[in-house]
Design a protein around this motif. Structure first.
Motif, mmCIF file in Angstrom:
data_model
loop_
_atom_site.group_PDB
_atom_site.id
_atom_site.type_symbol
_atom_site.label_atom_id
_atom_site.label_comp_id
_atom_site.label_asym_id
_atom_site.label_seq_id
_atom_site.Cartn_x
_atom_site.Cartn_y
_atom_site.Cartn_z
ATOM 1 N N ILE A 100 0.861 -1.190 0.000
ATOM 2 C CA ILE A 100 0.000 0.000 0.000
ATOM 3 C C ILE A 100 0.895 1.238 0.000
ATOM 4 C CG2 ILE A 100 -1.772 1.289 1.251
ATOM 5 C CD1 ILE A 100 -2.600 -1.344 2.584
ATOM 6 N N PRO A 101 0.632 2.219 -0.871
ATOM 7 C CA PRO A 101 1.416 3.453 -0.842
ATOM 8 C C PRO A 101 1.256 4.155 0.504
ATOM 9 C CG PRO A 101 0.044 3.357 -2.814
ATOM 10 C CD PRO A 101 -0.395 2.236 -1.925
ATOM 11 N N LYS A 102 2.367 4.626 1.063
ATOM 12 C CA LYS A 102 2.315 5.309 2.352
ATOM 13 C C LYS A 102 1.634 6.666 2.207
ATOM 14 C CE LYS A 102 6.414 3.181 4.378
ATOM 15 N NZ LYS A 102 7.788 3.430 4.867
ATOM 16 N N VAL A 103 0.967 7.083 3.270
ATOM 17 C CA VAL A 103 0.317 8.392 3.322
ATOM 18 C C VAL A 103 1.376 9.426 3.698
ATOM 19 C CG1 VAL A 103 -1.471 9.778 4.436
ATOM 20 C CG2 VAL A 103 -1.845 7.323 4.070
ATOM 21 N N ARG A 104 1.459 10.489 2.907
ATOM 22 C CA ARG A 104 2.410 11.558 3.240
ATOM 23 C C ARG A 104 1.793 12.430 4.330
ATOM 24 N NH1 ARG A 104 5.032 14.724 -1.650
ATOM 25 N NH2 ARG A 104 2.937 15.577 -1.656
ATOM 26 N N ARG A 105 2.301 12.300 5.519
ATOM 27 C CA ARG A 105 1.751 13.001 6.679
ATOM 28 C C ARG A 105 1.756 14.507 6.488
ATOM 29 N NH1 ARG A 105 4.344 14.724 11.247
ATOM 30 N NH2 ARG A 105 3.124 14.819 13.184
#
Length: 201
Positions: A100-105
């Protein structure tokens, strides 16, 4: 589902119109971005400073009950920081495994209200606190949404208020074949399309 694709296209069109309107409003309020800093025209900033209410006057004119409730509000910083750290660690460990692509905080935590000259120090601290808590909530929601895409991409039978943007691509409730097809399609991970929804690779 051509009807769904058509609705998604309409939604993207509306989002583009909203962004155009926000740009127009920025021009009306006469501020611009310079190297990621917000800059107002000098006369506008001068007017903002004239409207500013001093911190002492702001504090002493406040409703006493509001002042007394402040510790309860700010005590929430502890669970927000904990969930922020925990969710960052969770996605760092698990998302690469799931594909899953990481969420850019940083896309969700935005701090820019301190540039407003009409806010005193107390108001700026309040705004920073609200920005952090709402940003963390949005970040956590997106991490949870992407997790749901991978593990359970099924719409609910009942109406969901304010569903996350990936929900529209879920299999319909009761569509067993659709669900299995989505799970099968994500064996090699998921990807973000241009509409910011997650789909099978």
């Amino acid at each position: 589902m051509p009807e769904l694709a058509e609705l998604m296209d309409k939604m993207k069109g509306v989002e583009a119109e909203i962004e155009a309107e926000l740009t127009r409003r920025r021009e009306e309020l006469r501020f611009r971005f310079e190297r990621r800093k917000i800059v107002f025209e000098q006369d506008i900033e001068k007017l903002q400073r004239a409207i500013k209410v001093g911190a002492s006057k702001y504090l002493f004119s406040a409703n006493p009950l509001i002042v007394l409730s402040a510790p309860a509000i700010y005590s929430l910083i502890i669970p927000f920081v904990l969930i922020d750290l925990w969710v960052m660690a969770y996605q760092a460990v698990c998302f690469p495994i799931y594909g899953i692509p990481k969420v850019r905080r940083r896309d969700y935590l935005v701090f820019d209200r301190h540039h407003l000259a009409y806010l005193n120090i107390i108001e700026k601290v309040n705004c920073a606190y609200c920005s952090y808590c709402n940003g963390v909530a949005a970040f956590v929601r997106e991490v949870a949404a992407r997790t749901e895409v991978y593990w359970c991409p099924i719409k609910h039978a009942r109406r969901v208020l304010g569903p996350h943007p990936h929900y529209v691509g879920f299999a319909d409730f009761g569509d067993a074949e659709g669900f299995r097809a989505k799970i099968e399609g994500m064996k090699d991970g998921v990807k973000l399309d241009d509409g910011r929804s997650l789909t099978a690779v």
